[in-house]
Write an enzyme that holds these catalytic residues in place. Structure first.
Site, PDB file in Angstrom:
ATOM      1  N   HIS A 116      50.605  43.900  30.953  1.00 28.84           N
ATOM      2  CA  HIS A 116      51.281  42.680  30.502  1.00 28.84           C
ATOM      3  C   HIS A 116      51.626  41.842  31.725  1.00 28.84           C
ATOM      4  O   HIS A 116      51.486  42.318  32.853  1.00 28.84           O
ATOM      5  CB  HIS A 116      52.555  43.013  29.711  1.00 28.84           C
ATOM      6  N   GLU A 134      51.585  40.233  37.429  1.00 33.16           N
ATOM      7  CA  GLU A 134      52.815  40.366  38.223  1.00 33.16           C
ATOM      8  C   GLU A 134      52.487  40.664  39.686  1.00 33.16           C
ATOM      9  O   GLU A 134      53.180  40.201  40.595  1.00 33.16           O
ATOM     10  CB  GLU A 134      53.697  41.464  37.618  1.00 33.16           C
TER      11      GLU A 134
HETATM   12 ZN   LIG Z   1      58.074  46.913  34.303  1.00 31.54          ZN
END
Ligand SMILES: [Zn+2]
Length: 270
Positions: A116, A134
């Site tokens: 994600h 990320e």
């Molecule tokens: Zn995390």
């Protein structure tokens, strides 16, 4: 040498499910808190072996209070709690010589375990037209402060993402991603040993450069549904090229990063 560690949880050896990384998971979560701390401590050991004078660990997962201070190596400083303006990179500054990303996971839409990007409302995120997870977002944040990312640990898909992002980066693979919820994992003891050795090896290399995004910097986010994008588009200065996509152009990466955080905060609360 000052070393910075950003500590996430989904990429820890043995972790494959959300209940293992969320406080509501009870005993399962408590076990994984200890697995996470042990991987961080292995990294701290490796950094000290390579000559680090200090190591700062930023708890970078969820509510950012997963690492219990009493479980952490006594030479490590711990940043915990939320909200934090720089999120998973809070506390980074120009005085650090290297950053390590531990327990990281692959970006949204990829084949990694629990893949994600910040929140599951995000389908795809781009920085200046390049897809980023990320790992990429936080490596660019480190770059704003002149700090190179020298090592990442996590699954096989994350390792591929890291190698595409930065040549020569040290990747410690602690599990092979089989799908979103399944992995073939190393035993935790072996994973820790690989992390300790990997961090020491990475810090002894001297040829890393910080990752930089040329200014101005545009962040584009495709959300899971039009309602999320409509909520995000409330932010001043935003553009909405289609029903599910918003974008913002900042004078530099720091501004674009803050805009991305604001977009996601609006989208998930509406
Ligand atoms: Zn995390």
């Amino acid at each position: 040498m000052r070393v910075y560690i950003s500590a996430d949880m989904e990429g820890v050896a043995g972790v494959t499910a959300w209940e293992q990384v969320e406080p509501g998971g009870g005993a399962e979560y408590s076990r994984c808190q200890r697995l996470m701390a042990a991987e961080i401590n292995a990294a701290v050991h490796g950094a000290l072996e390579a000559g680090a004078a200090s190591v700062t660990v930023n708890d970078a997962h969820g509510h950012m209070r997963n690492l219990l201070p009493e479980d952490l190596h006594p030479r490590a400083l711990l940043i915990s709690g939320t909200p934090k303006k720089l999120g998973m990179m809070e506390g980074i500054d120009r005085g650090f010589q290297a950053a390590c990303f531990l327990g990281y996971h692959a970006r949204a839409g990829s084949a990694g375990v629990l893949a994600h990007t910040i929140h599951d409302v995000v389908q795809r995120l781009e920085i200046n037209g390049q897809e980023a997870g990320e790992l990429g977002l936080n490596a660019l944040l480190a770059g704003c402060f002149g700090v190179p990312v020298v090592l990442v640990s996590g699954d096989t898909v994350l390792a591929g993402e890291a190698r595409r992002l930065q040549r020569g980066i040290e990747t410690v693979i602690v599990k092979e991603a089989l799908n979103y919820h399944a992995a073939r994992s190393l035993p935790p003891r072996l994973a820790r040993e690989k992390i300790r050795l990997g961090v020491a090896r990475a810090l002894r290399k001297k040829d890393f450069r910080p990752l930089l995004a040329p200014a101005p910097v545009t962040v584009t986010i495709k959300f899971s549904d039009p309602a999320r994008a409509a909520a995000a588009a409330i932010m001043p200065g935003s553009q909405q090229p289609d029903a599910v996509t918003v974008s913002y152009t900042g004078v530099d990466y720091l501004e674009a990063y803050q805009a991305a955080r604001c977009f996601i905060a609006l989208a998930k609360s509406n």
